[in-house]
Design an enzyme around this catalytic site. Structure first.
Site, PDB file in Angstrom:
ATOM      1  N   PHE A 134     -29.841  20.667  18.425  1.00 47.21           N
ATOM      2  CA  PHE A 134     -28.840  21.648  18.860  1.00 47.21           C
ATOM      3  C   PHE A 134     -27.723  21.671  17.833  1.00 47.21           C
ATOM      4  O   PHE A 134     -27.038  20.675  17.629  1.00 47.21           O
ATOM      5  CB  PHE A 134     -28.272  21.282  20.240  1.00 47.21           C
ATOM      6  CG  PHE A 134     -27.349  22.336  20.779  1.00 47.21           C
ATOM      7  CD1 PHE A 134     -27.828  23.364  21.583  1.00 47.21           C
ATOM      8  CD2 PHE A 134     -25.993  22.333  20.464  1.00 47.21           C
ATOM      9  CE1 PHE A 134     -26.977  24.360  22.065  1.00 47.21           C
ATOM     10  CE2 PHE A 134     -25.135  23.320  20.932  1.00 47.21           C
ATOM     11  CZ  PHE A 134     -25.634  24.329  21.737  1.00 47.21           C
ATOM     12  N   ASP A 219     -25.166  16.219  11.456  1.00 46.84           N
ATOM     13  CA  ASP A 219     -24.344  16.911  12.449  1.00 46.84           C
ATOM     14  C   ASP A 219     -23.815  15.834  13.402  1.00 46.84           C
ATOM     15  O   ASP A 219     -24.528  15.359  14.287  1.00 46.84           O
ATOM     16  CB  ASP A 219     -25.212  17.938  13.186  1.00 46.84           C
ATOM     17  CG  ASP A 219     -24.490  18.605  14.349  1.00 46.84           C
ATOM     18  OD1 ASP A 219     -23.444  18.081  14.777  1.00 46.84           O
ATOM     19  OD2 ASP A 219     -24.984  19.639  14.844  1.00 46.84           O
ATOM     20  N   LYS A 248     -15.907  18.665  18.649  1.00 52.30           N
ATOM     21  CA  LYS A 248     -15.769  17.997  19.967  1.00 52.30           C
ATOM     22  C   LYS A 248     -14.604  17.005  20.025  1.00 52.30           C
ATOM     23  O   LYS A 248     -13.461  17.424  20.119  1.00 52.30           O
ATOM     24  CB  LYS A 248     -17.100  17.347  20.344  1.00 52.30           C
ATOM     25  CG  LYS A 248     -18.175  18.388  20.706  1.00 52.30           C
ATOM     26  CD  LYS A 248     -19.340  17.765  21.410  1.00 52.30           C
ATOM     27  CE  LYS A 248     -20.429  18.767  21.745  1.00 52.30           C
ATOM     28  NZ  LYS A 248     -20.206  19.489  22.978  1.00 52.30           N
TER      29      LYS A 248
HETATM   30  N1  PLP Z   1     -23.842  20.379  17.187  1.00 53.99           N
HETATM   31  C1  PLP Z   1     -23.997  19.491  18.181  1.00 53.99           C
HETATM   32  C2  PLP Z   1     -24.737  18.220  17.919  1.00 53.99           C
HETATM   33  C3  PLP Z   1     -23.495  19.762  19.459  1.00 53.99           C
HETATM   34  O1  PLP Z   1     -23.678  18.887  20.441  1.00 53.99           O
HETATM   35  C4  PLP Z   1     -22.806  20.984  19.670  1.00 53.99           C
HETATM   36  C5  PLP Z   1     -22.290  21.326  21.003  1.00 53.99           C
HETATM   37  O2  PLP Z   1     -22.716  20.817  22.018  1.00 53.99           O
HETATM   38  C6  PLP Z   1     -22.647  21.862  18.594  1.00 53.99           C
HETATM   39  C7  PLP Z   1     -23.179  21.527  17.372  1.00 53.99           C
HETATM   40  C8  PLP Z   1     -21.917  23.157  18.768  1.00 53.99           C
HETATM   41  O3  PLP Z   1     -20.558  22.920  18.879  1.00 53.99           O
HETATM   42  P1  PLP Z   1     -19.591  24.046  19.494  1.00 53.99           P
HETATM   43  O4  PLP Z   1     -20.029  24.248  20.908  1.00 53.99           O
HETATM   44  O5  PLP Z   1     -18.215  23.476  19.355  1.00 53.99           O
HETATM   45  O6  PLP Z   1     -19.794  25.267  18.665  1.00 53.99           O
END
Ligand code: PLP
Length: 398
Positions: A134, A219, A248
């Site tokens: 994700f 990420d 986050k």
């Molecule tokens: N990458 C990871 C690993 C995530 O857990 C999330 C959100 O849950 C995102 C990217 C996307 O972040 P945002 O919702 O702040 O765009």
């Protein structure tokens, strides 16, 4: 029959929300408009690392807002310089670009890798990503994600994201070709159900990417900023990426993200990347307050201890109710159930004043505030036990 007014009709229904309106939050607790209190083990999806409205964050925001809120990303501001310096000081990377959301930071990481591919790898642009990953909800980050439910959504997707199974080095080796510019992954796949990339896999990836002269992108949007008991999850394996993304927990509850890169691959030129709110002093002040608190002596060790305590309590619960594995690191933990009753548990827990999450029907995920107390963990377990007692009647093993 008198028509009852539905107060929610003006909002797009982008997710199924319960008919509750939250009005206040402090630490691990939220209050709704009827005064009912909820113990929050979601914390804005692993965002509020010091719980709701922590004093340090409130004070930093108030103080900065009285001084300077916004002055355009086309100019430097003091908090922007300070926060970038702190991230560089505490990480293995040297260049920072600030953004407002995780997806935006990842979109920036994809662009940076593609730009680097254009400059140094004869136009290579493919980024190998993981099944069930994700990475966000922009079109490119959805394309990079491996969520099966998204396969048919918003077609055609952005091309150039071949997928491989997590923890399968052979699959990565076979997916690499002349067009490959990077491999991108989460150290722990949070949304997929807290699936951990093994240290061997991460070390193997670093070796392969070095050998092939391509980039490694981590990420750390969910795993970074203390969530796993280290400031960044890569510090568990010691694998240093070329690009890392953060969001986050970074703002402790306000929208703040960063794309962080090794100096030698940081090749954006003026005009390549930007955004109106990026690096605004107000969010920067929040980020400074959070990272300064996270890096106070002993804090991250305490997160590990609290995580071990939560894990122990979940493992006991699992054996009592015939449930399955407890996974994760620090305070990003999951408990696998014996059948697909996650959503039912979440709904029943909510009625009993507990917020937990079920990223897959067979899994519960726990991502409380990093300063959650043992007493709050005990309270959560008590509520969860009562929920399990009513849902899994007969399967308890007291
Ligand atoms: N990458 C990871 C690993 C995530 O857990 C999330 C959100 O849950 C995102 C990217 C996307 O972040 P945002 O919702 O702040 O765009």
């Amino acid at each position: 029959m008198p028509e009852t007014h539905n107060p929610f009709t003006s909002l797009m229904e982008i997710t199924k929300r319960p008919p509750i309106v939250f009005v206040e939050g402090h630490g691990s607790w939220l209050k709704d408009q009827d005064g009912k209190e909820y113990l929050d083990f979601i914390q804005g999806w692993a965002v509020n690392c010091f719980g709701h409205s922590p004093r340090i964050l409130v004070e930093a925001i108030v103080k900065q807002s009285e001084k300077l809120i916004n002055c355009s990303p086309a100019f430097y501001n003091g908090p922007m310089i300070k926060l970038a310096d702190l991230i560089v000081k505490y990480s293995c990377l040297q260049k920072v670009f600030f953004a407002n959301s995780g997806a935006e930071a990842n979109e920036g990481a994809i662009k940076l890798a593609r730009k680097w591919g254009q400059k140094y790898r004869h136009g290579a642009y493919e980024i190998i990503t993981m099944e069930h990953a994700f990475h966000g909800r922009t079109l490119a980050t959805m394309s990079a994600s491996g969520k099966p439910e998204w396969q048919q959504l918003y077609e055609p997707k952005v091309s150039g994201f071949p997928k491989v199974p997590l923890n399968d080095l052979d699959a990565v080796r076979s997916a690499i070709n002349d067009q490959t510019v990077a491999v991108m992954l989460e150290p722990i796949q949070g949304e997929a159900g807290v699936l951990v990339a093994t240290d061997d896999f991460l070390r193997g990836l670093r070796e392969i990417t070095r050998q092939k002269g391509i980039l490694l992108i981590l990420d750390e949007i969910q795993t970074g900023m203390g969530r796993t008991g280290k400031l960044f999850a890569y510090q568990h394996s010691g694998v240093e990426a070329d690009i890392m993304t953060l969001a986050k927990g970074m703002g402790g509850g306000v929208p703040l993200a960063a794309l962080v890169a090794r100096e030698s691959i940081s090749c954006f030129e003026p005009g390549d990347q930007g955004g109106t709110f990026n690096g605004n002093p107000l969010m920067m002040a929040a980020g400074i307050a959070i990272i300064e608190e996270l890096t106070k002596p002993g804090f991250l060790e305490k997160v590990t201890e609290t995580g071990d305590y939560l894990r122990g309590r979940l493992e006991a619960l699992s054996s009592q109710y015939g449930l399955r594995e407890v996974r994760g690191k620090g305070l990003l933990l999951a408990l696998d159930l014996q059948k697909e009753i996650g959503p039912e548990i979440v709904e029943e827990a909510l009625k009993r004043g507990l917020l937990i999450n079920s990223p897959r029907k067979i899994t519960l995920r726990f991502m409380p505030a990093l300063n959650v107390t043992r007493a709050e963990i005990d309270q959560m377990i008590t509520i969860l036990k009562s929920v399990l007692g009513s849902i899994c009647k007969g399967s308890a093993n007291p």
